[in-house]
Structure formats: C-alpha cells, structure tokens
Design a protein around this motif. Structure first.
Motif, PDB file in Angstrom:
ATOM      1  N   LEU A  64      91.661  38.109  -3.474  1.00  0.00           N
ATOM      2  CA  LEU A  64      90.278  37.632  -3.508  1.00  0.00           C
ATOM      3  C   LEU A  64      90.152  36.322  -2.739  1.00  0.00           C
ATOM      4  O   LEU A  64      91.087  35.497  -2.704  1.00  0.00           O
ATOM      5  CB  LEU A  64      89.823  37.416  -4.947  1.00  0.00           C
ATOM      6  CG  LEU A  64      89.706  38.682  -5.802  1.00  0.00           C
ATOM      7  CD1 LEU A  64      89.439  38.303  -7.251  1.00  0.00           C
ATOM      8  CD2 LEU A  64      88.628  39.607  -5.260  1.00  0.00           C
ATOM      9  N   THR A  65      89.019  36.132  -2.120  1.00  0.00           N
ATOM     10  CA  THR A  65      88.762  34.890  -1.389  1.00  0.00           C
ATOM     11  C   THR A  65      88.814  33.708  -2.361  1.00  0.00           C
ATOM     12  O   THR A  65      88.211  33.740  -3.433  1.00  0.00           O
ATOM     13  CB  THR A  65      87.390  34.951  -0.705  1.00  0.00           C
ATOM     14  OG1 THR A  65      87.364  36.068   0.184  1.00  0.00           O
ATOM     15  CG2 THR A  65      87.118  33.672   0.065  1.00  0.00           C
ATOM     16  N   GLY A  66      89.560  32.676  -1.962  1.00  0.00           N
ATOM     17  CA  GLY A  66      89.707  31.500  -2.809  1.00  0.00           C
ATOM     18  C   GLY A  66      90.863  31.572  -3.774  1.00  0.00           C
ATOM     19  O   GLY A  66      91.165  30.583  -4.460  1.00  0.00           O
ATOM     20  N   SER A  67      91.529  32.716  -3.878  1.00  0.00           N
ATOM     21  CA  SER A  67      92.679  32.843  -4.776  1.00  0.00           C
ATOM     22  C   SER A  67      93.885  32.114  -4.185  1.00  0.00           C
ATOM     23  O   SER A  67      93.874  31.658  -3.037  1.00  0.00           O
ATOM     24  CB  SER A  67      93.021  34.320  -4.985  1.00  0.00           C
ATOM     25  OG  SER A  67      93.452  34.904  -3.757  1.00  0.00           O
ATOM     26  N   ASN A  68      94.939  31.976  -4.989  1.00  0.00           N
ATOM     27  CA  ASN A  68      96.149  31.301  -4.506  1.00  0.00           C
ATOM     28  C   ASN A  68      96.726  32.004  -3.283  1.00  0.00           C
ATOM     29  O   ASN A  68      97.163  31.358  -2.329  1.00  0.00           O
ATOM     30  CB  ASN A  68      97.190  31.230  -5.620  1.00  0.00           C
ATOM     31  CG  ASN A  68      96.791  30.293  -6.740  1.00  0.00           C
ATOM     32  OD1 ASN A  68      96.028  29.339  -6.514  1.00  0.00           O
ATOM     33  ND2 ASN A  68      97.286  30.546  -7.946  1.00  0.00           N
ATOM     34  N   ALA A  69      96.755  33.337  -3.308  1.00  0.00           N
ATOM     35  CA  ALA A  69      97.283  34.078  -2.169  1.00  0.00           C
ATOM     36  C   ALA A  69      96.442  33.844  -0.926  1.00  0.00           C
ATOM     37  O   ALA A  69      96.960  33.749   0.189  1.00  0.00           O
ATOM     38  CB  ALA A  69      97.340  35.570  -2.486  1.00  0.00           C
ATOM     39  N   ASP A  70      95.134  33.722  -1.117  1.00  0.00           N
ATOM     40  CA  ASP A  70      94.246  33.461   0.015  1.00  0.00           C
ATOM     41  C   ASP A  70      94.490  32.072   0.599  1.00  0.00           C
ATOM     42  O   ASP A  70      94.471  31.899   1.820  1.00  0.00           O
ATOM     43  CB  ASP A  70      92.793  33.614  -0.426  1.00  0.00           C
ATOM     44  CG  ASP A  70      91.817  33.434   0.719  1.00  0.00           C
ATOM     45  OD1 ASP A  70      91.913  34.198   1.702  1.00  0.00           O
ATOM     46  OD2 ASP A  70      90.961  32.539   0.631  1.00  0.00           O
ATOM     47  N   ARG A  71      94.743  31.100  -0.260  1.00  0.00           N
ATOM     48  CA  ARG A  71      94.990  29.745   0.230  1.00  0.00           C
ATOM     49  C   ARG A  71      96.321  29.654   0.966  1.00  0.00           C
ATOM     50  O   ARG A  71      96.476  28.828   1.870  1.00  0.00           O
ATOM     51  CB  ARG A  71      94.953  28.766  -0.944  1.00  0.00           C
ATOM     52  CG  ARG A  71      93.546  28.556  -1.511  1.00  0.00           C
ATOM     53  CD  ARG A  71      93.479  27.317  -2.372  1.00  0.00           C
ATOM     54  NE  ARG A  71      94.308  27.450  -3.563  1.00  0.00           N
ATOM     55  CZ  ARG A  71      93.851  27.922  -4.734  1.00  0.00           C
ATOM     56  NH1 ARG A  71      92.579  28.326  -4.828  1.00  0.00           N
ATOM     57  NH2 ARG A  71      94.632  27.986  -5.780  1.00  0.00           N
ATOM     58  N   GLN A  72      97.283  30.486   0.612  1.00  0.00           N
ATOM     59  CA  GLN A  72      98.564  30.467   1.312  1.00  0.00           C
ATOM     60  C   GLN A  72      98.428  30.970   2.747  1.00  0.00           C
ATOM     61  O   GLN A  72      99.137  30.521   3.631  1.00  0.00           O
ATOM     62  CB  GLN A  72      99.587  31.340   0.571  1.00  0.00           C
ATOM     63  CG  GLN A  72     100.203  30.670  -0.649  1.00  0.00           C
ATOM     64  CD  GLN A  72     101.300  31.539  -1.228  1.00  0.00           C
ATOM     65  OE1 GLN A  72     101.100  32.718  -1.515  1.00  0.00           O
ATOM     66  NE2 GLN A  72     102.476  30.947  -1.400  1.00  0.00           N
ATOM     67  N   GLY A  73      97.552  31.919   2.961  1.00  0.00           N
ATOM     68  CA  GLY A  73      97.406  32.504   4.289  1.00  0.00           C
ATOM     69  C   GLY A  73      98.330  33.693   4.481  1.00  0.00           C
ATOM     70  O   GLY A  73      99.282  33.917   3.723  1.00  0.00           O
ATOM     71  N   GLY A  74      98.053  34.469   5.521  1.00  0.00           N
ATOM     72  CA  GLY A  74      98.810  35.698   5.775  1.00  0.00           C
ATOM     73  C   GLY A  74     100.176  35.440   6.355  1.00  0.00           C
ATOM     74  O   GLY A  74     100.435  34.400   6.967  1.00  0.00           O
ATOM     75  N   THR A 130      87.739  39.542 -20.357  1.00  0.00           N
ATOM     76  CA  THR A 130      87.885  38.109 -20.090  1.00  0.00           C
ATOM     77  C   THR A 130      87.839  37.849 -18.595  1.00  0.00           C
ATOM     78  O   THR A 130      88.618  38.440 -17.835  1.00  0.00           O
ATOM     79  CB  THR A 130      89.226  37.597 -20.651  1.00  0.00           C
ATOM     80  OG1 THR A 130      89.272  37.877 -22.054  1.00  0.00           O
ATOM     81  CG2 THR A 130      89.374  36.105 -20.401  1.00  0.00           C
ATOM     82  N   PRO A 131      86.919  36.979 -18.123  1.00  0.00           N
ATOM     83  CA  PRO A 131      86.852  36.659 -16.693  1.00  0.00           C
ATOM     84  C   PRO A 131      88.200  36.132 -16.189  1.00  0.00           C
ATOM     85  O   PRO A 131      88.862  35.324 -16.849  1.00  0.00           O
ATOM     86  CB  PRO A 131      85.774  35.571 -16.611  1.00  0.00           C
ATOM     87  CG  PRO A 131      84.909  35.836 -17.794  1.00  0.00           C
ATOM     88  CD  PRO A 131      85.843  36.295 -18.885  1.00  0.00           C
ATOM     89  N   GLY A 132      88.597  36.610 -15.005  1.00  0.00           N
ATOM     90  CA  GLY A 132      89.858  36.208 -14.417  1.00  0.00           C
ATOM     91  C   GLY A 132      91.064  36.969 -14.928  1.00  0.00           C
ATOM     92  O   GLY A 132      92.168  36.809 -14.395  1.00  0.00           O
ATOM     93  N   SER A 133      90.901  37.817 -15.967  1.00  0.00           N
ATOM     94  CA  SER A 133      92.025  38.608 -16.486  1.00  0.00           C
ATOM     95  C   SER A 133      92.338  39.773 -15.548  1.00  0.00           C
ATOM     96  O   SER A 133      91.551  40.126 -14.665  1.00  0.00           O
ATOM     97  CB  SER A 133      91.693  39.142 -17.879  1.00  0.00           C
ATOM     98  OG  SER A 133      90.632  40.089 -17.809  1.00  0.00           O
ATOM     99  N   ALA A 162      86.226  30.689  -8.605  1.00  0.00           N
ATOM    100  CA  ALA A 162      86.645  31.792  -7.736  1.00  0.00           C
ATOM    101  C   ALA A 162      85.441  32.478  -7.116  1.00  0.00           C
ATOM    102  O   ALA A 162      84.307  32.322  -7.568  1.00  0.00           O
ATOM    103  CB  ALA A 162      87.458  32.801  -8.532  1.00  0.00           C
ATOM    104  N   VAL A 163      85.716  33.225  -6.084  1.00  0.00           N
ATOM    105  CA  VAL A 163      84.698  34.004  -5.377  1.00  0.00           C
ATOM    106  C   VAL A 163      84.886  35.468  -5.761  1.00  0.00           C
ATOM    107  O   VAL A 163      86.013  35.951  -5.882  1.00  0.00           O
ATOM    108  CB  VAL A 163      84.814  33.809  -3.860  1.00  0.00           C
ATOM    109  CG1 VAL A 163      83.792  34.662  -3.119  1.00  0.00           C
ATOM    110  CG2 VAL A 163      84.656  32.340  -3.507  1.00  0.00           C
ATOM    111  N   GLY A 164      83.792  36.175  -5.938  1.00  0.00           N
ATOM    112  CA  GLY A 164      83.866  37.533  -6.470  1.00  0.00           C
ATOM    113  C   GLY A 164      84.111  38.614  -5.444  1.00  0.00           C
ATOM    114  O   GLY A 164      83.749  39.772  -5.687  1.00  0.00           O
ATOM    115  N   HIS A 165      84.732  38.292  -4.321  1.00  0.00           N
ATOM    116  CA  HIS A 165      85.054  39.334  -3.347  1.00  0.00           C
ATOM    117  C   HIS A 165      86.333  38.953  -2.587  1.00  0.00           C
ATOM    118  O   HIS A 165      86.763  37.794  -2.610  1.00  0.00           O
ATOM    119  CB  HIS A 165      83.911  39.545  -2.353  1.00  0.00           C
ATOM    120  CG  HIS A 165      83.701  38.381  -1.430  1.00  0.00           C
ATOM    121  ND1 HIS A 165      82.807  37.368  -1.714  1.00  0.00           N
ATOM    122  CD2 HIS A 165      84.265  38.052  -0.237  1.00  0.00           C
ATOM    123  CE1 HIS A 165      82.822  36.473  -0.747  1.00  0.00           C
ATOM    124  NE2 HIS A 165      83.706  36.870   0.172  1.00  0.00           N
TER     125      HIS A 165
END
Length: 598
Positions: free
Chosen positions: A222-232, A519-522, A581-584
C-alpha cells in the motif's frame, strides 16, 4: 506369367526359352514388389536376386543354342514331312509346303519373344535393386535397423563375421509419433515424451519493495506503507523452470495418456535453494469422442487467455491445479463438453485473518470444513482459430466450530458458492487479412464464494465470517463474497518472430456490512480489496517461430521484456488502512525473461 507358360507348353522346342522368360518376368515383378516391403524382407529380396541371376545364365545358354536347335528341329521334321509328301499326291498348282523353313521361322520368333521378356525382366530386376538401395538409404537416415538378416545385401567377407542382426524392438524404440524428445518402449504400444523448459526471469519495482517473482495483485504494498517507503529492488530467479513426462499407450478402450509434471516453485521466492513441487499427475483414457481423466490436473475453471512472461496468478486469471475426476466428450463438430468433480477447500476471512481447513486458529483446529467436492462444467467451441467458451461452478462452503478453540458457540454454518464465466477469442484475419495472425480476446465472470479460484484477486476470500468479532459475539455467520470482473486483451504480431500482448483487467468484490468492523490496519482489514486494476504490455522475440496452416508456434526460444501496472483499493479506503496510511496501492514493475524449451 500363366499365358507365357501355356504358350511354352504348346510350342515344343521353344518351351524352355519361353518358360525361362516367363519365370524371369514373374521374378522381376516380385522383386520390384518386395523392394517396397519392410526392411525385414531383405532376405527374400536377396533370394529373388539369386534366382534371377541363375535364370539369366540359363537363358544365355538357350540363346546360344537357339539357331542350332532351330536347324536341328527343321532337319528332324524334314524327312517325316518328305515321306508324307511322297505318299500323298500333290494337286496341280498347289504350292509345296516349306515345313522346315516355317519351323525355323517360328523358333526365331520364339527366341525374339524370349529375348524381349528377358529384357523386361532385367529392367524389372534393375528397378527392384534401385528400390532396395533407396530402402537401405532411408533406413540408414532414420537410424533404423531391420529385423532378420542385415539389411546390406553385399556378400560376407571371408573370415569376417557378419554384423549381428537386431530385432524390430530396437527399430520401434527409435520411432515415436509424439513431438520433441520421444521414443517408443520396445515390445509395447507405449510412447514416452520428455518436455519442459529452462526459464530465467529478472524484475525491478519502481514503487514499494515486493520481494517475490509472483506478486499477486491483491497483495501489492500500500502507498505509504513501510515497504513503499523502502522503494523497489531487483531480483532474479529460475525456479519456475519446468520438467514433465508424457506417455501414450494404445489400448482396447482407446488411448491411455499419463502425465507427471513439476517445477521448482515450491520454496521461498528469495531463496536460491528452489524446492521441487508437483504440478500435474494424471491419467486419461478414451478417444476424441469420449475420455475420462483422474488425478491432479488443471481445474476446469482455469483460464490463461493471454501471454505473459511473469509467473504470477494475474488479475482475473485462474491457475488452480488440484485432484479431480473429469469426463470430456465431443458433443458436435468443434464443440466439446466437460464435467469434473474437484477437490474442495473452504477459505474464509475473519478477525483472525484468512482461514483454510489446514490453518491453526487460536491454537486449535480450523473451523473451515470440506464437506463435499466442487462441481464444474465447461463448454468450448473452436473453429478456424476462433474460440468461445462458457464455464460454471457449484460448491458448498462450511464452517464447524465444535472441537475448535473458537470461543463462539458450537455451530455449523453453510453457504452456497457458484460462478459463471464466458470468454471469446477472435482471429483478426476474420475482419481483414491485413491483421495477419493478430487476436482479440475477452472474458467476463460473476460469482459468489469463488475467491479461491481467483488467487490473484483475493487472499482466498470465498466468504467472510463474524467469528472473533466482538460486535457479533454469539452470532456466527458465514457469507459468500460476490465478485465480478472482466478482461480485454490484444495479441499483436509485428512479424512472425516478434509479437506483443496488451491487456487490461478489472475486478470488484462486495462485502457484507460487518466487514468494516475488522480492526483497521489488521491483516483481515488490509485484505479487503474493493476494486483492482491491472495492465500488461510486453514484447517477445522468438527467433525460431513459425506459422503453419494458420497456427502459430513459438519454437524453442523466447526472449522478452514486460511492463506491469497494478492498483488495488481497499474497502473503506484510508479508514481501513490504519492511522496515517493511504487506502490504495500502486505497483510498476519491469521484467525480462529467457525461456528455452525442450
């Protein structure tokens, strides 16, 4: 030959010549016929040639004695005829018969006929020899060894043992009707084929880090998640290289075909220690009109409509392989009907996440239960490159909380799962020859409780359950999830060896109202994708590709580049994604692949 023999018997002195000529004609024709026989008749051909040589020699002796024999015959008959003429008066004006001259002329005529017959026999023998030499050449090229005596007809060299004859079983082992690496099992009606490919893929992501060569659309970061912040990052793998064995055996009930197939995609995508996994293991018996399959095979729901390089289960695609019993029948020209009973697996999502029959829930057994098989049917029509198909599914989903660690009451809940889908493939040459072998493809589906058959769309969401939700304590529900979607694709051939595939897919899931109570984020909340989109574009070069009778074959080598765009939108958007977080999620991936088939 019978006509010449009768003439020989009536002729007397010329009989040996005509009989020899008749025999030569017969043997010459027989040798020519035997030259076309299988290599196992080589001994018969050799014997015919020996007899021809003997008869030629005998004919030459008869020819050398021909004039002398004719004269002797005339002389022997002359006194007898003269005596008869002396006893019988000769009428005035009647010519005296020249008996000796006539007999000598007849002998010469017979001799000419014998020579002509001998010439014809020699020509037939020469044709037989030429045919035999051609048969030897073809057998040598095919690597076949004839049964019985050695195929070569030369005489053995004194003191040198002749080559050992080899049986027809060895010859059969070298020939098979199946393409590729194939052989026939000696002494049986079974053929074996080895097939597969070595495949290397590499990828890089432009958005979030997604360390897998098979990214499901439903799980991109998801956009804004930890994986997204790390980059590809970048990855390479050869774990989807494949190996398979096919056999085909003729039986009294039709052809028995078996298949064992596997690859090395069973391990972690980031590990170089690839794990072998079984893909297919089945046997099918019958004819084109009707046949029965049993084993692990592709589900009747499966649909790989367009060509991609990635090994993931893409949006709206089904690549399920499972145990089944299937019947296939030809209903009409070009129309095939199929029905299968397939292994079930109830999958649902609750507050604990995705649950399957093998899951461990709160330290105890899983409530997900398999009570009956899945039933699937399919109709497919094909004509001149076009294809239309419809398929349907009926299944039962069930949970049983008795005997589990779930705190809710011991209950059993059931719900019905069903689905319908249709697809079409149209050759663009039907519209205009200028399109060549291009194709346009479309598919659409709708169903409830069929999430397991679209692995790329969901995390196995056949249904949702209230198990574990505080807002529904004591109220155990199981609701199948409605879903629908469509795919459009175009296959473009720039040249026979260079092609591209372009596609767009859309899918949507509708959830019951209590889904927003997760639960949101679960894990459960982050798996509820309301909508998804996916776009493919690739360029594939197959240097050995060919088009035969309007059918494209890629050859043994593919080299390609591919671009993949994916987007998913959560139910409830940012609210269900959690604080901040962003929902997409959006993913852009580039990849390359090299595939070498055998």
């Amino acid at each position: 030959m019978p006509a010449l023999v009768d003439r020989a018997r009536r002729r007397g002195a010329g009989a040996p010549r005509l009989l020899a000529a008749a025999t030569l004609c017969w043997l010459g024709g027989a040798a020519a016929a035997m030259a076309q026989a299988p290599a196992g008749d080589a001994a018969t051909i050799a014997e015919l040639r020996r007899q021809l040589d003997e008869l030629r020699h005998r004919l030459e002796q008869l020819e050398s004695r021909g004039p002398r024999a004719g004269g002797q015959a005339a002389a022997a008959r002359a006194p007898r005829n003269a005596t008869t003429a002396a006893r019988a008066p000769v009428a005035r004006g009647e010519p005296v018969p020249a008996t000796g001259v006539a007999d000598h002329g007849a002998a010469q005529t017979e001799l000419r006929a014998a020579r002509q017959a001998a010439a014809e026999a020699q020509a037939a023998a020469a044709a037989a020899q030429a045919s035999a030499r051609e048969a030897e050449r073809r057998a040598a090229e095919a690597g076949q060894v004839a049964s019985g005596p050695a195929l070569r007809l030369e005489q053995n060299v004194p003191g040198l043992a002749p080559p050992e004859p080899m049986g027809r079983a060895f010859e059969d082992a070298l020939r098979a009707d199946l393409p590729g690496i194939a052989f026939r099992v000696p002494g049986t009606d079974t053929q074996v084929r080895l097939y597969g490919f070595a495949k290397l893929t590499g990828y890089t992501d432009l958005n979030g880090r997604n360390q897998t060569d098979t990214p499901p659309p439903s799980g991109i970061p998801l956009t804004g998640s930890n994986a997204d912040r790390q980059g590809g990052d970048f990855g390479m793998s050869a774990r989807f290289s494949r190996f398979g064995v096919d056999t085909r055996t003729l039986t009294g009930w039709g052809t028995l075909e078996t298949r064992l197939e596997g690859d090395f995609g069973g391990g972690a995508p980031t590990s170089s220690n690839a794990t072998f996994r079984l893909r297919q293991a089945w046997a099918e018996l019958g004819t084109d009109a009707f046949r029965v399959l049993a084993g692990q095979a592709n589900s009747l729901w499966n649909e790989g409509l367009f060509e991609t390089l990635i090994d993931a289960t893409n949006l709206n695609q089904s690549f399920v392989r499972q145990a089944q019993l299937r019947v296939t029948g030809r209903l009409a020209p070009g129309l095939t009907g199929q029905f299968s009973i397939e292994a079930p697996e109830t999958q649902y999502t609750s507050a604990a996440g995705v649950v399957t029959p093998s899951s461990n829930v709160d330290g105890g057994a899983s409530p997900a239960f398999n009570a009956m098989p899945d039933f699937l049917g399919r109709l497919t029509w094909r004509e001149d490159g076009a294809e239309l198909g419809v398929r349907g599914m009926l299944r039962e989903l069930q949970i049983r909380t008795a005997g589990t660690a779930v705190a809710d009451p011991a209950v059993t809940r059931r719900t019905l799962g069903w689905g319908l889908a249709a697809h079409g493939r149209l050759p663009m040459r039907w519209l205009s020859d200028a399109f060549g072998t291009d194709e346009v493809i479309g598919m659409a589906f709708y169903g409830e409780g069929i999430g397991r058959y679209f692995g790329g769309n969901t995390f196995g969401q056949d249904a949702l359950s209230t198990i574990g939700l505080a807002s529904h304590a004591g109220d155990v529900r199981l609701d199948s999830i409605p879903s629908w979607g469509a795919v459009a694709a175009y296959r473009r051939f720039w040249t026979t060896q260079l092609r591209s595939n372009f596609s767009y897919a859309y899918a949507r899931q509708d959830y019951p109202g209590y889904a927003r109570d997760f639960t949101p984020g679960s894990a459960a909340a982050l798996s509820l994708n309301r909508e998804m989109h996916q776009v493919f574009a690739n360029l594939i070069w197959s240097p050995f590709a060919e088009v035969r009778n309007g059918v494209f074959g890629s050859g043994w080598l593919d080299l390609g580049l591919e671009y993949l765009f994916t987007r998913r939108d959560l139910l409830g958007g940012a609210t269900m994604a959690g604080p901040g977080a962003v929902g997409h999620g959006i993913a852009n991936r580039f990849m390359f692949a090299a595939i070498a088939r055998f």
